[in-house]
Design a protein around this motif. Structure first.
Motif, short mmCIF file in Angstrom:
data_model
loop_
_atom_site.label_atom_id
_atom_site.label_comp_id
_atom_site.label_asym_id
_atom_site.label_seq_id
_atom_site.Cartn_x
_atom_site.Cartn_y
_atom_site.Cartn_z
N SER A 65 -2.65 33.05 -11.72
CA SER A 65 -1.97 31.71 -12.42
C SER A 65 -3.18 30.42 -11.33
CB SER A 65 -0.74 31.45 -11.11
OG SER A 65 -0.18 32.34 -11.55
N LYS A 66 -3.73 31.04 -10.92
CA LYS A 66 -4.69 29.34 -10.23
C LYS A 66 -5.51 28.91 -10.41
CE LYS A 66 -3.69 28.98 -4.90
NZ LYS A 66 -4.08 29.08 -3.40
N LEU A 91 -8.21 14.50 -10.36
CA LEU A 91 -8.55 15.64 -9.60
C LEU A 91 -8.33 15.30 -7.56
CD1 LEU A 91 -11.78 16.94 -11.67
CD2 LEU A 91 -8.90 17.86 -11.21
N SER A 92 -8.65 14.62 -7.38
CA SER A 92 -8.70 13.88 -6.33
C SER A 92 -7.44 14.10 -5.28
CB SER A 92 -9.30 12.73 -5.79
OG SER A 92 -8.96 12.25 -4.77
N PRO A 93 -6.03 13.96 -6.15
CA PRO A 93 -5.05 14.17 -4.81
C PRO A 93 -4.59 15.51 -4.62
CG PRO A 93 -4.45 12.60 -7.48
CD PRO A 93 -5.85 13.26 -7.65
N TRP A 94 -5.43 16.65 -5.54
CA TRP A 94 -5.09 17.81 -5.28
C TRP A 94 -6.00 18.37 -4.35
CZ3 TRP A 94 0.04 17.86 -6.09
CH2 TRP A 94 0.52 17.22 -8.12
N HIS A 95 -7.20 17.99 -4.40
CA HIS A 95 -8.20 18.68 -3.87
C HIS A 95 -8.18 18.00 -2.29
CE1 HIS A 95 -11.46 18.59 -6.86
NE2 HIS A 95 -10.82 19.73 -6.79
N ASP A 123 2.64 23.44 -9.83
CA ASP A 123 2.02 21.91 -10.15
C ASP A 123 2.10 21.46 -9.36
OD1 ASP A 123 5.13 22.22 -10.20
OD2 ASP A 123 5.41 19.84 -10.27
N ARG A 124 2.38 21.62 -7.77
CA ARG A 124 2.14 20.73 -7.00
C ARG A 124 0.82 21.96 -5.75
NH1 ARG A 124 3.33 15.85 -8.49
NH2 ARG A 124 3.19 15.86 -6.54
N ILE A 125 0.10 22.39 -6.48
CA ILE A 125 -0.52 23.84 -5.41
C ILE A 125 -2.20 22.20 -5.47
CG2 ILE A 125 -2.19 25.45 -5.38
CD1 ILE A 125 0.36 27.17 -6.46
N LYS A 126 -2.50 21.81 -3.85
CA LYS A 126 -3.67 21.77 -3.75
C LYS A 126 -4.50 23.11 -3.60
CE LYS A 126 -1.48 17.42 -2.54
NZ LYS A 126 -1.79 16.34 -1.10
#
Length: 242
Positions: free
Chosen positions: A109-110, A149-153, A237-240
């Protein structure tokens, strides 16, 4: 195998257009999650094409490229375990969700989530380049990363992506690597014209390439919107990154 050889003869842009033209997503409607469908192999073929595009950008894409490659491999292995059941990526998401495995570090999933985000990055990059082919390539890459990408890293992932921060990390962790090595890597980033030349087919002109990029982006944007709808259904959808 024949299809793979045929794709090698064409540009990544043209191949991606053809893959997307055949890649039909069935979105869930309301609570009818059961009907959602994303074909596994065509999606992974599209991701392989993204890898080829990242290779053309050069060493600054090494972190993202490795991430994409590992996630493709994870989904390929899962597909091979049961090609019939796992021909639909949504079935994989559903299975992991039912077992409470969706958020585990090594989950498929990830892998699917991060491949989707890499496609977001690629779509933004192509759109920016299409809009302004003379724009500085390093600036395009950084701006697209900041948006997609930055918002999730986490800070480590973000630092690893940014060349300046990579310099600081390498100096701390790998003292034997010098500033000269990183400067060489930076110079290997192609300018926009060179990058577009690398994307062209033989004897293709710039305007034709731009038209193809426009077509690809016009296909990618709604495709990715549909994928994000499915990710949202499974609360992915909100996973970091961790």
């Amino acid at each position: 195998m024949k299809r793979s050889r045929d794709m090698e003869k064409r540009s990544e842009i043209k191949s991606a257009i053809e893959e997307l033209s055949m890649l039909v997503i069935v979105k869930p409607e309301g609570n009818h999650v059961m009907i959602a469908h994303i074909p596994t192999k065509p999606f992974l073929s599209l991701c392989h094409l993204v890898l080829q595009v990242l290779d053309k950008i050069g060493p600054t894409m090494a972190v993202l490229r490795q991430d994409v490659s590992q996630n493709i491999k994870r989904l390929e292995v899962m597909h091979e375990l049961n090609p019939s059941m796992n021909s639909n990526l949504v079935e994989i998401l559903k299975s992991e969700a039912s077992k409470g495995k969706s958020r585990k570090r090594s989950s498929c999933s990830k892998a699917f989530l991060w491949l989707t985000r890499s496609l977001d990055f690629s779509s933004a990059l192509l759109k920016s380049l299409e809009n302004d082919p003379k724009k500085d390539m390093e600036q395009i890459v950084q701006e697209c990363y900041d948006v997609t990408l930055s918002p999730w890293h986490g800070w480590i992932s973000s630092a690893a992506f940014r060349l300046r921060s990579v310099t600081k990390i390498v100096q701390l962790v790998l003292a034997e690597l010098t500033e000269i090595v990183l400067q060489v890597a930076k110079k290997l980033v192609p300018d926009s014209k060179t990058f577009m030349d690398l994307l062209k087919e033989k004897d293709e002109n710039c305007e034709t390439l731009k038209e193809k990029m426009q077509i690809l982006v016009s296909l990618l944007v709604p495709f990715l919107e549909d994928v994000h709808c499915i990710l949202k259904v499974y609360n992915l959808d909100r996973i970091k990154s961790t």
